[in-house]
Enzyme design. Structure first.
Site, PDB file in Angstrom:
ATOM      1  N   HIS A 100       0.753   0.958   4.757  1.00 34.15           N
ATOM      2  CA  HIS A 100       1.932  -0.108   5.287  1.00 34.15           C
ATOM      3  C   HIS A 100       3.289   0.361   5.629  1.00 34.15           C
ATOM      4  O   HIS A 100       3.491   1.367   4.914  1.00 34.15           O
ATOM      5  CB  HIS A 100       1.664  -1.272   4.477  1.00 34.15           C
ATOM      6  CG  HIS A 100       2.079  -1.038   2.963  1.00 34.15           C
ATOM      7  ND1 HIS A 100       1.255  -0.605   2.063  1.00 34.15           N
ATOM      8  CD2 HIS A 100       3.249  -1.220   2.348  1.00 34.15           C
ATOM      9  CE1 HIS A 100       1.717  -0.459   0.875  1.00 34.15           C
ATOM     10  NE2 HIS A 100       3.115  -0.725   1.225  1.00 34.15           N
ATOM     11  N   HIS A 102       7.062  -0.677   5.884  1.00 36.73           N
ATOM     12  CA  HIS A 102       7.952  -1.737   5.733  1.00 36.73           C
ATOM     13  C   HIS A 102       9.232  -1.539   6.760  1.00 36.73           C
ATOM     14  O   HIS A 102       9.563  -0.494   6.993  1.00 36.73           O
ATOM     15  CB  HIS A 102       8.707  -1.360   4.416  1.00 36.73           C
ATOM     16  CG  HIS A 102       7.909  -1.412   3.060  1.00 36.73           C
ATOM     17  ND1 HIS A 102       7.786  -2.470   2.101  1.00 36.73           N
ATOM     18  CD2 HIS A 102       7.062  -0.544   2.751  1.00 36.73           C
ATOM     19  CE1 HIS A 102       7.200  -2.403   1.276  1.00 36.73           C
ATOM     20  NE2 HIS A 102       6.722  -1.220   1.302  1.00 36.73           N
TER      21      HIS A 102
HETATM   22  P1  AMP Z   1       4.561  -0.565  -1.739  1.00 36.32           P
HETATM   23  O1  AMP Z   1       5.370  -0.623  -2.810  1.00 36.32           O
HETATM   24  O2  AMP Z   1       5.094   0.179  -0.464  1.00 36.32           O
HETATM   25  O3  AMP Z   1       3.143  -0.501  -1.831  1.00 36.32           O
HETATM   26  O4  AMP Z   1       4.611  -2.093  -1.066  1.00 36.32           O
HETATM   27  C1  AMP Z   1       3.753  -3.197  -1.417  1.00 36.32           C
HETATM   28  C2  AMP Z   1       4.505  -4.333  -0.897  1.00 36.32           C
HETATM   29  O5  AMP Z   1       3.433  -5.260  -0.367  1.00 36.32           O
HETATM   30  C3  AMP Z   1       5.564  -4.941  -1.716  1.00 36.32           C
HETATM   31  O6  AMP Z   1       6.846  -4.939  -1.041  1.00 36.32           O
HETATM   32  C4  AMP Z   1       4.904  -6.222  -2.032  1.00 36.32           C
HETATM   33  O7  AMP Z   1       5.810  -7.411  -2.243  1.00 36.32           O
HETATM   34  C5  AMP Z   1       4.013  -6.777  -0.868  1.00 36.32           C
HETATM   35  N1  AMP Z   1       2.829  -7.464  -1.067  1.00 36.32           N
HETATM   36  C6  AMP Z   1       2.188  -7.352  -2.060  1.00 36.32           C
HETATM   37  N2  AMP Z   1       1.206  -8.508  -1.973  1.00 36.32           N
HETATM   38  C7  AMP Z   1       1.462  -9.188  -0.801  1.00 36.32           C
HETATM   39  C8  AMP Z   1       0.908 -10.295  -0.241  1.00 36.32           C
HETATM   40  N3  AMP Z   1       0.020 -10.963  -0.852  1.00 36.32           N
HETATM   41  N4  AMP Z   1       1.743 -10.744   0.778  1.00 36.32           N
HETATM   42  C9  AMP Z   1       2.537 -10.039   1.400  1.00 36.32           C
HETATM   43  N5  AMP Z   1       3.240  -8.859   0.643  1.00 36.32           N
HETATM   44  C10 AMP Z   1       2.653  -8.495  -0.293  1.00 36.32           C
END
Ligand code: AMP
Ligand code: ZN
Length: 137
Positions: A100, A102
Site C-alpha cells: 500500500h 500512504h
Molecule cells: P503500514 O504501517 O505502512 O503497514 O501501514 C498500515 C496502515 O494501515 C496504518 O497506517 C494503519 O492505520 C492502516 N490501517 C490498518 N487497518 C486499517 C483499516 N481497517 N482501514 C484503514 N486503514 C487501516
C-alpha cells in the site's frame, strides 16, 4: 486474494472502508488511524506482499493514480505539503503485509515525524554501493 489479509478484504469491499476512489485495480481509502487529517492509502486489489512482489505495470498505474489523488487532496484539504510513504518489511514500519502507498497531507505546525539522522559517507563507500546495486539491476 489472501484469506487472512485485511487489505485484500478491504480492497474487495468485504470490509467497509472510507473509500475515496475505486476502479478494477485499486481502492483509495482514508487511513483509520491517520497521521494527519486526510491521510489516504492506495491499495491494489490484487495481493502483493511488498514492493519486491509488485509488477511494473501495476506500479505504473498505481503511481499515476497517486498523482491524481495527491492533486485532489491538495485542492480539497488545502494542505501545505504531502509525503508519499511506502513501507516494506517490519523493520521499515510495515504493519499490514499487503502493498500500500500512504499519501500523508502535511500542515504547518503538524507533529508528523518522518525524519532520520543524516550520516557522513565517503566517496569510496558511495562508489562501492553504486557498483553493488548497479550489478544487481
Ligand atoms: P503500514 O504501517 O505502512 O503497514 O501501514 C498500515 C496502515 O494501515 C496504518 O497506517 C494503519 O492505520 C492502516 N490501517 C490498518 N487497518 C486499517 C483499516 N481497517 N482501514 C484503514 N486503514 C487501516
Ligand atoms: Zn492482501
Amino acid at each position: 486474494m489472501k484469506d487472512d489479509c485485511i487489505f485484500c478484504k478491504i480492497a474487495k469491499g468485504k470490509i467497509p472502508s472510507a473509500t475515496i476512489y475505486e476502479d478494477s485495480h485499486f481502492r483509495v481509502l482514508l487511513d483509520v488511524n491517520p497521521a494527519s487529517k486526510g491521510h489516504c492509502l492506495i491499495i491494489p486489489k490484487e495481493h502483493f506482499d511488498n514492493i519486491y512482489d509488485l509488477d511494473g505495470e501495476t506500479a505504473g498505474k498505481l503511481f499515476s493514480l497517486a498523482t491524481c489523488i495527491a492533486r485532489a487532496m491538495k485542492d480539497a484539504l488545502h494542505c501545505d505539503g504531502l509525503n508519499v510513504v511506502q513501507n516494506n518489511g517490519e523493520i521499515a514500519g510495515q504493519t499490514v503485509m499487503h502493498f500500500h502507498l500512504h499519501l500523508i497531507p502535511r500542515y504547518e505546525g503538524d507533529q508528523v515525524q518522518l525524519t532520520w539522522t543524516p550520516h557522513e559517507s565517503d566517496q569510496s563507500e558511495l562508489e562501492a554501493i553504486c557498483q553493488a546495486i548497479r550489478k544487481a539491476i
